[in-house]
Design a protein around this motif. Structure first.
Motif, PDB file in Angstrom:
ATOM      1  N   GLY A 297       0.813  -1.204   0.000  1.00 16.45           N
ATOM      2  CA  GLY A 297       0.000   0.000   0.000  1.00 16.45           C
ATOM      3  C   GLY A 297       0.849   1.258   0.000  1.00 16.45           C
ATOM      4  N   VAL A 298       0.428   2.240  -0.785  1.00 14.10           N
ATOM      5  CA  VAL A 298       1.116   3.530  -0.857  1.00 14.10           C
ATOM      6  C   VAL A 298       0.064   4.637  -0.831  1.00 14.10           C
ATOM      7  CG1 VAL A 298       3.126   2.652  -2.100  1.00 14.10           C
ATOM      8  CG2 VAL A 298       1.139   3.475  -3.373  1.00 14.10           C
ATOM      9  N   GLY A 299       0.509   5.878  -0.931  1.00 15.95           N
ATOM     10  CA  GLY A 299      -0.404   7.009  -0.907  1.00 15.95           C
ATOM     11  C   GLY A 299      -0.976   7.330  -2.270  1.00 15.95           C
ATOM     12  N   GLY A 300      -1.920   8.260  -2.273  1.00 12.14           N
ATOM     13  CA  GLY A 300      -2.607   8.616  -3.500  1.00 12.14           C
ATOM     14  C   GLY A 300      -1.702   9.200  -4.562  1.00 12.14           C
ATOM     15  N   ILE A 301      -0.721  10.013  -4.146  1.00  2.87           N
ATOM     16  CA  ILE A 301       0.163  10.627  -5.133  1.00  2.87           C
ATOM     17  C   ILE A 301       1.061   9.582  -5.775  1.00  2.87           C
ATOM     18  CG2 ILE A 301       2.248  12.049  -5.270  1.00  2.87           C
ATOM     19  CD1 ILE A 301       0.843  14.244  -3.934  1.00  2.87           C
ATOM     20  N   GLU A 302       1.545   8.606  -4.998  1.00  2.00           N
ATOM     21  CA  GLU A 302       2.387   7.557  -5.568  1.00  2.00           C
ATOM     22  C   GLU A 302       1.614   6.726  -6.592  1.00  2.00           C
ATOM     23  OE1 GLU A 302       2.173   8.272  -2.391  1.00  2.00           O
ATOM     24  OE2 GLU A 302       4.043   7.985  -1.311  1.00  2.00           O
ATOM     25  N   THR A 303       0.378   6.361  -6.241  1.00  2.00           N
ATOM     26  CA  THR A 303      -0.396   5.566  -7.193  1.00  2.00           C
ATOM     27  C   THR A 303      -0.719   6.373  -8.442  1.00  2.00           C
ATOM     28  OG1 THR A 303      -2.392   6.175  -5.949  1.00  2.00           O
ATOM     29  CG2 THR A 303      -1.454   4.020  -5.514  1.00  2.00           C
ATOM     30  N   GLU A 304      -1.011   7.647  -8.259  1.00  2.00           N
ATOM     31  CA  GLU A 304      -1.293   8.481  -9.421  1.00  2.00           C
ATOM     32  C   GLU A 304      -0.051   8.623 -10.293  1.00  2.00           C
ATOM     33  OE1 GLU A 304      -3.375  12.802 -10.402  1.00  2.00           O
ATOM     34  OE2 GLU A 304      -3.551  11.906  -8.407  1.00  2.00           O
ATOM     35  N   ALA A 305       1.131   8.689  -9.661  1.00  2.00           N
ATOM     36  CA  ALA A 305       2.367   8.762 -10.428  1.00  2.00           C
ATOM     37  C   ALA A 305       2.561   7.509 -11.271  1.00  2.00           C
ATOM     38  CB  ALA A 305       3.555   8.957  -9.479  1.00  2.00           C
ATOM     39  N   VAL A 306       2.261   6.351 -10.687  1.00  4.12           N
ATOM     40  CA  VAL A 306       2.377   5.099 -11.445  1.00  4.12           C
ATOM     41  C   VAL A 306       1.387   5.095 -12.604  1.00  4.12           C
ATOM     42  CG1 VAL A 306       2.132   2.586 -11.330  1.00  4.12           C
ATOM     43  CG2 VAL A 306       3.246   3.813  -9.461  1.00  4.12           C
TER      44      VAL A 306
END
Length: 965
Positions: A297-306
Motif C-alpha cells: 500500500g502507498v499514498g494517493g500521489i504515488e499511485t497516481e504517479a504510477v
C-alpha cells in the motif's frame, strides 16, 4: 510504457519461452548469473522490473545493477520500481480520475490530442467506500449469496461430502421474522417484493431465498442517491479511458477484489510475459503477496504517479527470511498458525523491511493462510510478506478458474526466470539479511479464560488448569471451591432423562465466525469435525445451549457448499442469525431445571465460544467460567460436555457399538481441510464472484453517464470540479522562477503530520468548506465528508490545514487560523491564502523537524499547492512527503544542520526572497534574503535529476501532460 522502452540496453536478453516460442520475456536470470540466484525472490521481481523498464531516465542501468548488488546495497541506495498495475478504492480514486479528466481538458486547450491521455498501466478502481448505514434494525441482517443471480441456484452434489442441507418448512423459529419461501408464501409480497439483482437473501434457518430486507434497499438507495455524481463520473471514466476498470458498488472491498478477481500473477501483453506486481491505496494490498504477487500500500500521489507512467521510489530494503519448519500440531487451526507467526514477526523487528517465507513448512500453508499472514503486515510493521509461487499456488489458481493453458505458460515462465519455488528442488535457498526460524511444531492450540481473554491456556493443560482455578482464591482466575466440594455432582431431570452436572460442565457452546471470516478453514474444520462426530455416533447433550452465528452470508455459503451444515445442525449448532449474539450476552436463558441445578449445587458451569469476549457473567449470569476457543474446539467441548477432559487420554464419548471415540479420531487433518476448501468452497466462490463481476448490478447498469471524450463539467456541482493544476501548462518548461517577497502562511513546530495538513473526516459547520457549501445552497445534513468530496478541489483546498489541533505559532493555541500580515487580520487559513493570491503575494511555510510525518496523503501536497504555497522551509522532512511536495511543484527547502528559525532570529513575520539558479543540481545550497536584510543559506532537497526535472515542469502532472503536446 512498461516494456520495450526506447533504447533499452537490455533488449538482447529477450528470449522465446521454451515450448511456447510465440511468448517472449526478459530472461533476467542470465544477466546476474550466480549473483541473481542468491537474490530473494521479492528482489528478483524488482530486478526484472528495472530491466524491463530501463529507459536511461526514469530507470537507469545503475538502478538495475544496484538491485542486482542488493546484498551490499540494501538500506544504502534508492531504486525505482514500476508496478505492473494499480488498485484504487473510490476515496483515493476520485481525485486521480478527476486529474486525468482535467489533463484531457488541458491537453486539448494546448493543442494536443486529449484521447492520448490514459492511465499508463492497468488500473482497477473499486467503489467500496461509499456505503453509509442510514437505516438499521432489520429483522435479519443481509446475508447475500456470493455470485448472486436472480434466484438461488440448486446446490451441486459434491463428491467428498454427499449430504445436502435440509429443506424444512418455516416453523416460526425465534428470529425468523422475514418472509421465507419455505413458509407462508403469501408474505412474499408488499414491501418485500423489490429486490436488488445479484443479492438474494437466505433465511438463516433453512437457506431458502427470501426477499431483500427493506433496510438494505434503503441503504443502497441512499448510497446511489448521495453519490450519484461521483458514480456517474466513475462510469464515464470506465467508458472513455483505456486501462481503467471500475468495480461498481455492492461488489466487494478493494483488497478482496484485488485478491479474488483482478490478480494476474503473470502478465501477458501482446505475447510478452512479466510478473504481476501492484501498488494500491488500500492498506490490505499486501494480501496478494500470498499469491506470489509483489505489492504493498502507498499514498494517493504515488499511485497516481504510477498511473502517469512513473516509478515508485523506495530504499532498497532488507529482506528477512522467515523459515518455517516442522509440522503443526493436528489440533492447531489456521488461525493458531497465523497468529503465532504474526507474533514471532512482531518480536523479530521487521518494521520497514520485506519478509519472505521459505522452508519445508511453507507447503503446509494454504493460500488462505498465506494471504491472511500477508494481510497482517501492518500488525508487525513489514512493507510486505512475500510467498513465492509454488505448487500450492498453482493448485489454488486452478480452482479459482484460471485457464489450464494459461497456468502452463505461467509455470513455464516463472521457472525460466527462477521465480518459482520448489520444495523438491535441490537448488540453494536465497541469501537474506537475517533469518527468523519458526517451528510449526511449537505452535499448539490455546483457549482463553475462564474470566479474561488475555489468560491463555494450552488445550493439553486445560483439565489441570481448570482444577487449579477451582483451588485458587476468588480473583482473575480463581473460584475458591472447597476441596471436599470440587467433585460434587448434581442430578437433574431434563426432557425425561436424568443428567449429572458437575464443576466444569458445559452448558453453552456457541460457534461464532465474526473473527474468522478472513479464513474459512476454521469454520470448515468445525463442520468436518461435526460430520465425523455424527458418523461415529456422537451426540451433544440436549440441555447444552448450542448455536451457530455466522458473521456473514458468505460463511453460510461455504458451510453449505461443502455439505457440512446438516451435521452441525444434527449436533444442535443451528444457524441463529447474522449478528453479534452470544459474545455480547444475547443468549437465550438456560432451561430452568439447569439453572436451578447450577445454583443449588453452586456449580462452576462453563460456556465455550469462538467469539471475542468472555468476562465472568457476560454470557449468562449463572455461567461463571467462559472460554474462548476455535470453532472446532467449541464443537469438541460441546460433545465432551465438560472442560475437565484430557483430549489425549480421555474419550469424547461413546459411539456406535459402544466404541470409545477420541478427539484424534474425528479431528480433520489439514490435508482434508485444504481439499474441501479448494475443491468445494474456493472454486464455487470464485466462479460465482466472477459471474457477479461480469454481470454487474442493476443500479449500476441502469446508471446513465456521458460518453464524450472530455468530461462535461457541471459548474453547479459540489462533488466534481475541474482542478487548476494545469492552468500554466506550456509545451516547454521554464527555468525555476524566483520566489520574491513571500509571506509566511503558517509558522509550525515539530512533527506536523499529514493529518494536520490534509482534509479528512466530517466537514465542521464553522469551517471554510462549510461556508462554501452553504453558499452553494447545501444544508449541514448534505455536507457529507471530505473523503466523499475529494473530487472537488474547492472543498479540499478549504479543508487544507483545517485541523482543529493545528498549532500555528502566530496564533499561540491549536486552531486552523493564521494572520494575514498586510491587513493584520486573523483569518481561517484558506481565507488568508485566498487574500494573498488576490494580492499576487506568494506564500511559504516555516516548520520544525519531521514535517509531513504520518500516512501518505495526496491532498497534504495538493492542498498547500492550491493555497499558493511555493516552498516549505523545515528542519527535516518525512521522506515520502518531501517527494510528494516535489511531485506537485512545491520546493522543499531545509535549514542547514544546527540551524532553525529561532537560532537564525526569524519571527516568521518577515518577507522572504529565494533565488533559484538557471541550473539546479541535487542537494545544492540556496540563499534566502529576508525583508529585514538577513541572509542565510538552505539546502534544496532535490536528490536526483528526475526530481529536478519534475520541479522544473511544475510537478509530475504537468510533466506527463506535456508528453501529449
Amino acid at each position: 510504457v512498461f516494456f520495450f522502452p526506447p533504447g533499452s540496453p537490455y533488449q538482447p536478453v529477450i528470449e522465446a519461452l521454451g515450448n511456447y516460442p510465440q511468448k517472449k520475456f526478459y530472461n533476467v536470470s542470465k544477466l546476474g548469473g550466480a549473483k541473481y540466484d542468491t537474490l530473494p525472490y521479492s528482489i528478483r521481481v524488482l530486478f526484472e522490473s528495472s530491466i524491463r523498464n530501463c529507459d536511461g531516465f526514469l530507470v537507469k542501468e545503475t538502478d538495475a545493477m544496484n538491485i542486482l548488488d542488493w546484498k551490499t546495497k540494501q538500506n544504502n541506495v534508492e531504486v525505482p520500481f514500476c508496478p505492473a498495475r494499480v488498485v484504487l478504492q473510490d476515496f483515493t480514486g476520485i481525485p486521480a480520475m478527476v486529474d486525468f479528466a482535467a489533463m484531457r481538458e488541458a491537453v486539448r486547450n494546448a493543442g494536443g490530442d486529449p484521447m492520448k491521455v490514459n492511465p499508463a498501466c492497468p488500473t482497477d478502481l473499486t467503489v467500496d467506500h461509499s456505503l453509509q448505514i442510514d437505516f438499521s434494525k432489520c429483522a435479519i441482517q443481509n446475508a447475500p449469496n456470493p455470485g448472486g443471480g436472480d434466484s438461488q441456484k440448486p446446490m451441486a452434489k459434491l463428491s467428498p461430502l454427499k449430504a445436502q442441507p435440509r429443506k424444512l418448512p418455516c416453523r416460526g423459529q425465534t428470529g425468523c421474522k422475514g418472509p421465507c419461501s419455505a413458509g407462508d408464501s403469501s408474505r412474499n409480497s408488499g414491501q418485500f417484493s423489490a429486490q436488488i439483482e445479484n443479492t438474494p437473501i437466505l433465511c438463516p434457518f433453512h437457506l431458502q431465498p427470501v426477499p431483500e430486507p427493506e433496510t438494505v434497499l434503503k441503504n443502497q438507495e441512499m448510497e446511489f442517491g448521495r453519490n450519484r455524481e461521483r458514480l456517474q463520473f466513475f462510469k464515464w471514466s470506465s467508458k472513455v479511458f483505456k486501462n481503467i476498470s471500475i468495480i461498481p458498488p455492492e461488489t466487494g472491498m478493494a483488497h478482496q477484489v484485488n485478491l479474488e478477481y483482478v490478480s494476474r500473477v503473470v502478465f501477458e501483453v501482446k505475447d510478452f510475459l512479466y510478473p504481476d506486481s501492484v501498488v494500491g491505496t488500500d492498506s490490505h494490498t499486501t494480501m496478494v503477496n500470498g499469491l506470489g504477487i509483489l505489492g504493498w500500500g502507498v499514498g494517493g500521489i504515488e499511485t497516481e504517479a504510477v498511473m502517469l507512467g512513473m516509478p515508485v521510489t523506495l530504499t532498497l530494503p532488507e529482506v528477512v527470511g522467515c523459515e518455517l519448519t516442522g509440522t503443526a500440531s493436528p489440533l492447531a487451526t489456521s488461525i493458531d498458525i497465523v497468529l503465532s507467526i504474526t507474533k514471532h514477526l512482531r518480536q523479530a523487528d521487521v518494521a520497514g523491511k520485506f519478509v519472505e517465507f521459505f522452508g519445508s513448512g511453507v507447503s503446509q500453508l494454504s493460500v488462505a493462510d498465506r494471504t491472511t499472514i500477508a494481510n497482517m503486515c501492518p500488525e508487525y510493521g513489514a512493507i510486505l510478506s512475500f510467498f513465492p509461487v509454488d505448487n500450492v499456488t498453482l493448485k489454488h489458481l486452478k480452482h479459482t478458474g484460471f485457464d489450464k493453458a494459461k497456468l502452463e505458460v505461467m509455470e513455464a515462465y516463472l521457472k525460466a526466470v527462477k521465480l518459482f519455488r520448489n520444495d523438491e528442488s535441490s537448488s540453494r535457498e536465497p541469501e537474506y539479511s537475517q533469518v527468523v526460524q519458526i517451528s510449526l511444531s511449537s505452535i499448539i492450540p490455546y483457549v482463553s479464560g475462564p474470566k479474561r481473554s488475555q489468560d491463555r491456556v494450552a488445550v493439553n493443560n486445560m483439565k489441570s488448569d481448570f482444577q487449579a482455578c477451582l483451588n485458587e482464591k476468588s480473583g482473575v482466575k480463581g473460584f475458591q471451591i472447597a476441596v471436599e466440594k470440587q467433585n460434587d455432582i448434581v442430578p437433574v431431570q431434563y426432557e425425561g432423562n436424568e443428567y449429572k452436572l458437575s464443576h466444569g460442565c458445559i452448558v453453552i457452546a456457541a460457534v461464532i465466525s465474526c473473527t474468522n471470516n478472513c479464513n474459512p478453514s476454521v469454520m470448515l474444520a468445525a463442520g468436518l469435525l461435526a460430520k465425523k462426530a455424527v458418523e461415529a455416533g456422537l451426540v451433544v447433550k440436549p440441555y447444552i445451549r448450542t448455536s451457530l452465528s455466522p458473521g456473514s452470508g458468505m460463511v453460510t455459503h461455504y458451510l453449505s457448499s461443502s455439505g457440512v451444515l446438516p451435521y452441525l445442525s444434527k449436533l444442535g449448532f443451528e444457524v441463529v442469525g447474522y449478528g453479534c449474539s452470544t459474545c455480547v450476552g444475547n443468549t437465550a436463558p438456560l432451561p430452568e431445571a439447569i439453572r436451578n441445578a447450577i445454583k443449588q449445587g453452586d456449580i462452576i458451569a462453563c460456556g465455550v465460544l469462538s467469539g471475542t469476549k468472555n468476562f465472568e457473567g457476560r454470557i449468562c449470569d449463572c455461567v461463571r467460567a467462559n472460554y474462548l476457543a476455535s470453532p472446532p474446539l467449541v464443537v469438541a467441548y460441546a460433545i465432551a460436555g465438560t472442560v475437565r477432559i484430557d483430549f489425549e487420554t480421555e474419550p469424547l464419548g461413546t459411539g456406535f457399538n459402544g466404541k470409545s471415540i477420541y478427539l484424534r479420531d474425528i479431528w480433520p487433518t489439514r490435508r482434508e481441510l485444504h481439499t474441501v476448501e479448494e475443491e468445494c468452497v474456493i472454486s464455487s466462490m470464485f466462479k460465482e464472484l466472477k459471474e457477479k463481476m461480469e454481470k454487474g448490478n442493476k443500479r449500476w447498469n441502469l446508471l446513465e453517464a456521458p460518453e464524450s471524450t472530455l468530461f462535461p463539467w457541471d459548474l453547479k456541482s459540489t462533488y466534481i470540479r475541474c482542478p487548476s493544476f494545469f492552468d500554466k501548462l506550456a509545451k516547454e518548461p521554464v527555468s525555476p522562477q524566483p520566489i520574491e517577497n513571500a509571506h509566511v502562511l503558517l509558522y509550525l513546530g515539530d512533527s506536523v503530520t499529514t493529518d494536520h495538513i490534509s482534509p479528512a473526516g466530517s466537514i465542521a459547520r464553522s469551517s471554510a468548506a462549510a461556508k462554501y457549501l452553504t453558499n452553494k445552497g447545501l444544508t449541514p445534513r448534505e455536507f457529507n465528508s471530505y473523503g466523499a468530496r475529494r473530487g472537488n478541489d474547492a472543498v479540499m483546498t478549504r479543508g487544507t490545514f483545517a485541523n482543529i489541533k493545528l498549532l500555528n505559532k502566530f496564533i499561540g493555541k491549536p486552531a486552523p487560523r493564521t494572520i494575514h500580515f498586510p491587513s493584520g487580520q486573523t483569518l481561517d487559513v484558506f481565507e488568508a491564502a485566498e487574500l494573498y493570491q488576490k494580492e499576487g503575494i506568494p506564500v511559504i511555510i516555516l516548520a520544525g523537524r519531521k514535517y509531513g510525518l504520518g500516512s501518505s496523503r495526496d491532498w497534504a501536497a495538493k492542498g498547500p499547492f492550491l493555497l499558493g504555497v511555493k516552498a516549505v522551509l523545515a528542519e527535516s522532512y518525512e521522506k515520502v512527503h518531501k517527494s510528494q511536495l516535489i511531485g506537485i511543484g512545491i520546493a522543499p527547502l531545509q535549514f542547514l544542520p544546527g540551524e532553525n528559525p529561532s537560532i537564525l532570529g526569524l519571527t516568521g513575520r518577515e518577507q522572504f526572497s529565494i533565488l533559484f539558479p538557471p541550473e539546479l543540481s541535487p542537494g545544492m545550497t540556496l540563499d534566502i534574503k529576508t525583508s529585514t536584510g538577513k541572509v542565510f543559506s538552505v539546502i534544496a532537497l532535490f536528490e536526483n535529476d528526475m526530481e529536478i526535472t519534475l520541479y522544473k515542469y511544475g510537478g509530475s502532472l504537468n510533466f506527463v501532460a506535456r508528453r501529449f503536446l
